[in-house]
Design a protein around this motif. Structure first.
Motif, PDB file in Angstrom:
ATOM      1  N   ALA A   1       0.512   3.494  -3.605  1.00 21.37           N
ATOM      2  CA  ALA A   1      -0.637   4.185  -3.013  1.00 21.37           C
ATOM      3  C   ALA A   1      -1.566   4.786  -4.060  1.00 21.37           C
ATOM      4  CB  ALA A   1      -0.155   5.269  -2.057  1.00 21.37           C
TER       5      ALA A   1
ATOM      6  N   TYR B   1       0.822  -1.211   0.000  1.00 20.39           N
ATOM      7  CA  TYR B   1       0.000   0.000   0.000  1.00 20.39           C
ATOM      8  C   TYR B   1       0.856   1.262   0.000  1.00 20.39           C
ATOM      9  CZ  TYR B   1      -3.820  -3.143   1.147  1.00 20.39           C
ATOM     10  OH  TYR B   1      -4.741  -4.142   1.137  1.00 20.39           O
TER      11      TYR B   1
ATOM     12  N   HIS C   1      -8.689  -6.224  -0.055  1.00 17.12           N
ATOM     13  CA  HIS C   1      -7.423  -6.963  -0.137  1.00 17.12           C
ATOM     14  C   HIS C   1      -6.939  -7.377   1.251  1.00 17.12           C
ATOM     15  CE1 HIS C   1      -2.954  -7.110  -1.255  1.00 17.12           C
ATOM     16  NE2 HIS C   1      -3.512  -8.175  -1.748  1.00 17.12           N
TER      17      HIS C   1
ATOM     18  N   GLU D   1     -10.653  -1.090  -2.243  1.00 13.31           N
ATOM     19  CA  GLU D   1      -9.765  -2.149  -2.722  1.00 13.31           C
ATOM     20  C   GLU D   1      -8.777  -2.562  -1.632  1.00 13.31           C
ATOM     21  OE1 GLU D   1      -9.451  -1.245  -7.481  1.00 13.31           O
ATOM     22  OE2 GLU D   1      -8.097  -0.189  -6.114  1.00 13.31           O
ATOM     23  N   MET D   2      -8.279  -1.597  -0.881  1.00 10.76           N
ATOM     24  CA  MET D   2      -7.350  -1.918   0.200  1.00 10.76           C
ATOM     25  C   MET D   2      -8.055  -2.697   1.307  1.00 10.76           C
ATOM     26  SD  MET D   2      -4.711   1.276   0.502  1.00 10.76           S
ATOM     27  CE  MET D   2      -5.841   2.489   1.077  1.00 10.76           C
TER      28      MET D   2
ATOM     29  N   TYR E   1      -4.418   2.152  -5.642  1.00 10.78           N
ATOM     30  CA  TYR E   1      -5.485   1.499  -4.898  1.00 10.78           C
ATOM     31  C   TYR E   1      -6.488   2.512  -4.367  1.00 10.78           C
ATOM     32  CZ  TYR E   1      -2.616  -2.718  -4.745  1.00 10.78           C
ATOM     33  OH  TYR E   1      -1.893  -3.811  -5.083  1.00 10.78           O
TER      34      TYR E   1
ATOM     35  N   THR F   1      -9.707   3.037  -1.497  1.00  5.81           N
ATOM     36  CA  THR F   1      -9.898   2.584  -0.114  1.00  5.81           C
ATOM     37  C   THR F   1     -10.607   1.237  -0.053  1.00  5.81           C
ATOM     38  OG1 THR F   1     -10.002   4.884   0.589  1.00  5.81           O
ATOM     39  CG2 THR F   1     -10.814   3.235   2.130  1.00  5.81           C
TER      40      THR F   1
END
Length: 113
Positions: A77, A73, A88, A84-85, A80, A82
């Motif tokens: 940064a 991440y 994941h 998606e993070m 991606y 939010t």
């Protein structure tokens, strides 16, 4: 076609690892130890019957996966969103939990004393 030695050994950015080599080494070592503990749990063997060792393997595996996710991440940064993070990280947490379950069961059941 590569025109120099540097071009022939350069890894494209899209597949290059985002974390340092020490994190890769920790991941490899802890995954090897998890494979050994899964074998021990499945076949009821007691190789390396040290509780502290397996507790540290669990801790190192969780920490190294968290570090790898953090570097992913941090270094990508802009790539991606939010959601998606969060997705994941949730999927990684489930996978880590599934992979650690034989080690935890081996620690709990076979090495209980």
């Amino acid at each position: 076609m590569a025109t120099s030695i540097y071009d022939s050994i350069t890894v494209p950015d899209i597949i290059a690892p985002t974390h340092p080599a020490i994190v890769s080494s920790l991941l490899l070592l802890s995954e090897l130890m998890i494979l050994i503990s899964s074998f021990c749990y499945a076949f009821e063997r007691k190789y390396l019957p040290f509780r502290r060792l397996w507790q540290s393997v669990i801790t190192i595996y969780i920490a190294s996966n968290t570090l790898a996710l953090y570097y992913e991440y941090l270094n990508r940064a802009n790539g991606y969103d939010t959601y998606e993070m969060i997705t994941h990280a949730s999927i990684m947490a489930v996978i880590v939990t599934i992979l650690l379950s034989p080690t935890y069961l081996y620690l709990k059941k076979d090495l209980a004393s």
